[in-house]
Write an enzyme that holds these catalytic residues in place. Structure first.
Site: not given
Ligand code: AGP
Length: 610
Positions: A2, A27, A73, A99-100, A481, A485, A488, A504, A605
């Site tokens: 948010c 975000r 969000w 937010n929260g 990673e 990617k 996502e 395994h 984000k």
């Molecule tokens: C990665 O592509 C994501 N955006 C997500 O996993 C991110 O790395 C994670 O939420 C941690 O965010 P931060 O680095 O802002 O703490």
């Protein structure tokens, strides 16, 4: 996650609020809204979906020099018009954006309903508006304070009241609130990106702090009514940092920014005299470094994966045992905190709730925490006992690319620094410095080969529903990673395994329909990896190998269906280069599938809730 914006001044508030909300789009959100204080009272506009939906319902004239806006969000209640913020009290006197999470919202709602309050939404946030409006205190500041004192949970809030039209009251506990100081006007936002178009003078609120904003200035004070007299700081970010700069997607721009971002992470931090790294922000003397018996790295998502690569680098170079763990798992397992263990958290945004809570858990038990953080002045950066800023520049796309790379680079610097205090020789230090300085050009070389990588993504990944990513040691962390990617941004299901684990279990799913991306550098484990490649080939699984040029060693190339070669570095630094093709594969698969690359579905984000 948010986003909050607010304005009080002499200009019309609506265009400023909308441009702030645009900046916060990255975000992630699923509804948006505005509240304006005009002559006739409070006007509210809210819509499910993207900002374009909100703009469709806005009248041409939107008078009002005070207002708040929000991108939501969804957490409590679906993304609907009614659940979108701002929220009002039943009389429409007070509007809030929040937010929260209000953890005791169920009890508070029941209490208010018993007093006759009728709620318009399913959100936890609406109770805040009702509480403020029903307070008998004289000023908005007092009424907000009274309401917040009964709320349990986290909040960043901004409040307007049409009976006190020249004012905006904001407060924070666990969710960022940043004030922007203008000329006879004040701005507020949950993220500095929404402010830099209007001002570079900012004030970060701390937890349990509030502020009263009016056109001629602001006052900050604690929730217990003690003045805190915060002074503005100047931020160096420019508005252009948040533009796409000729690229179609922020993600693509950010992948291509990596050579320059890495140069910034390295700038001023390499010491040729002693062949070490200079890290002024650590707040640890060499003697403290000698006392470290173990290092534990914490983070979430890609930040955690960067920590896994970093742990491998640190342990290899310093011989100090080092491991990484997801921050949320760590904080909930009642961890044992030891004096001679150094904790390092990784966070691009510096606002990730679980990572922040892990920092607080360590500190509460007497441990020392360093932060590897991109966002200067962010909550985690301020909470840590010292740390390393990435200086990667703003990362707008939801999926991390350049900040993953720069976090790993920050760990390489830390490993060099600690290693030179302990074990590694000046000669090895010198070689590592040379290799670090060569990285930006080597990255440019990889990026210059993008067209061939895009072709591989289109042929092998985009048409498939599933993929495996495998590697050994730090290449396994890269596989995690790389799979993240692809998931996502392309929504292709991808699973990462240590290469040794394939036989395994997962091998049962290897078939001509399931490609495997293997990170297979020419290192000590190459012979082992070749056996894994054979196992996949025998099952006719397509193989994309990310590897080193093997002028006289064609063993990987001969076994793979597609080969992406990256230049060699010092072995411990190789992950910094091997990761770039993984980013480009995911990006081009997502482009081929027409995905919403910068704002993938369901993701945010900066994850500022538990
Ligand atoms: C990665 O592509 C994501 N955006 C997500 O996993 C991110 O790395 C994670 O939420 C941690 O965010 P931060 O680095 O802002 O703490």
């Amino acid at each position: 996650m948010c986003g909050i914006v607010g304005y009080v001044g002499r200009q019309q508030a609506a265009p400023i609020l909308l441009s702030g909300l645009r900046r916060l789009e990255y975000r992630g959100y699923d509804s948006a809204g505005l509240a304006l204080v005009g002559k006739g009272g409070l006007k509210l506009y809210k819509a499910e979906g993207k900002l374009a939906q909100l703009e469709k319902i806005l009248p041409k004239r939107l008078p009002g020099v005070v207002g708040v806006g929000h991108t939501r969000w969804a957490t409590h209640g679906e993304p609907t018009d009614a659940n979108a913020h701002p929220h009002c009290d039943p009389e429409g006197r007070v509007a809030i954006v929040h937010n929260g999470i209000v953890e005791n919202s169920v009890e508070l709602r029941a209490r208010l309903q018993a007093d006759g309050h009728v709620f318009a939404s399913e959100t936890d946030s609406e109770v805040i508006a009702h509480l403020i409006a029903s307070s008998s205190k004289a000023t908005l500041e007092q009424r907000v304070r009274e309401a917040l004192l009964v709320i349990e949970g986290t909040y960043g809030i901004a409040v307007v009241d049409w009976e006190q039209p020249g004012q905006l009251v904001v407060a924070r506990n666990g969710s960022p609130v940043i004030l922007g100081v203008g000329d006879k006007e004040m701005f507020v936002a949950s993220d500095v990106s929404a402010l830099v178009r209007y001002t570079r003078q900012v004030v970060h609120l701390d937890d349990r702090e509030m502020a009263v904003l009016a056109p001629d200035g602001f006052r900050t004070l604690t929730l217990d009514d003690q003045p805190t007299d915060k002074q503005p700081l100047t931020v160096s970010l420019s508005s252009e940092s948040f533009d796409k700069g000729g690229f179609e997607h922020f993600l693509h721009k950010e992948i291509h920014e990596q050579p320059d971002a890495c140069s910034r992470t390295l700038r001023g931090r390499l010491d040729r005299q002693f062949n070490t790294a200079k890290l002024g922000g650590l707040e640890l003397a060499p003697r403290d470094l000698l006392d470290i018996r173990r290092i534990r790295i914490l983070g979430c998502g890609s930040a955690y994966y960067a920590g896994l690569v970093g742990a491998h680098m640190i342990e290899t170079l310093t011989r100090v045992p080092c491991d990484a763990e997801p921050a949320a798992e760590f904080r909930y397992r009642n961890p044992v905190i030891e004096k001679d263990v150094l904790y390092i958290v990784v966070s691009q945004s510096g606002e990730t709730f679980d990572t922040l809570a892990a920092v607080q858990e360590v500190q509460r038990k007497g441990g020392r925490v360093l932060g590897v953080v991109n966002a200067v002045g962010s909550t985690i950066a301020r909470q840590c006992d010292g740390g390393i800023y990435l200086h990667a520049g703003p990362e707008v796309s939801v999926a991390s690319t350049k900040t993953f790379t720069c976090s790993v680079l920050a760990f390489a610097l830390f490993a060099l620094h600690l290693g030179r205090v302990r074990d590694i020789s000046p000669g090895v230090g010198r070689r590592l410095i040379d290799a670090l300085l060569a990285l930006p050009d080597q990255m440019r070389e990889i990026l210059a080969g993008e067209a061939a990588i895009a072709e591989i993504a289109r042929e092998f990944l985009a048409p498939r529903s599933n993929a495996f990513y495998i590697g050994r040691a730090s290449s396994y962390a890269l596989a995690l990673e790389g799979a993240q990617k692809l998931k996502e941004i392309s929504y292709i299901h991808a699973e990462a395994y240590p290469a040794s684990e394939l036989k395994h279990g997962p091998l049962a799913l290897v078939s001509p329909e399931t490609p495997t991306v293997m990170v297979v550098p020419h290192d000590d484990l190459l012979d082992k990896s070749l056996s894994t490649l054979e196992e996949i080939r025998t099952r006719r699984g397509p193989i994309i190998a990310i590897t080193h040029p093997g002028a006289d060693d064609r063993r990987v190339a001969d076994r793979a269906d597609a080969v992406i070669e990256v230049p060699r570095s010092e072995s411990v630094l190789d992950p910094l280069l091997l990761n770039l093709p993984l980013q480009l594969l995911a990006y081009h698969a997502a482009v081929a599938l027409g995905r919403d690359i910068d704002q993938p579905r369901n993701l945010a984000k900066s994850v500022t809730v538990e």
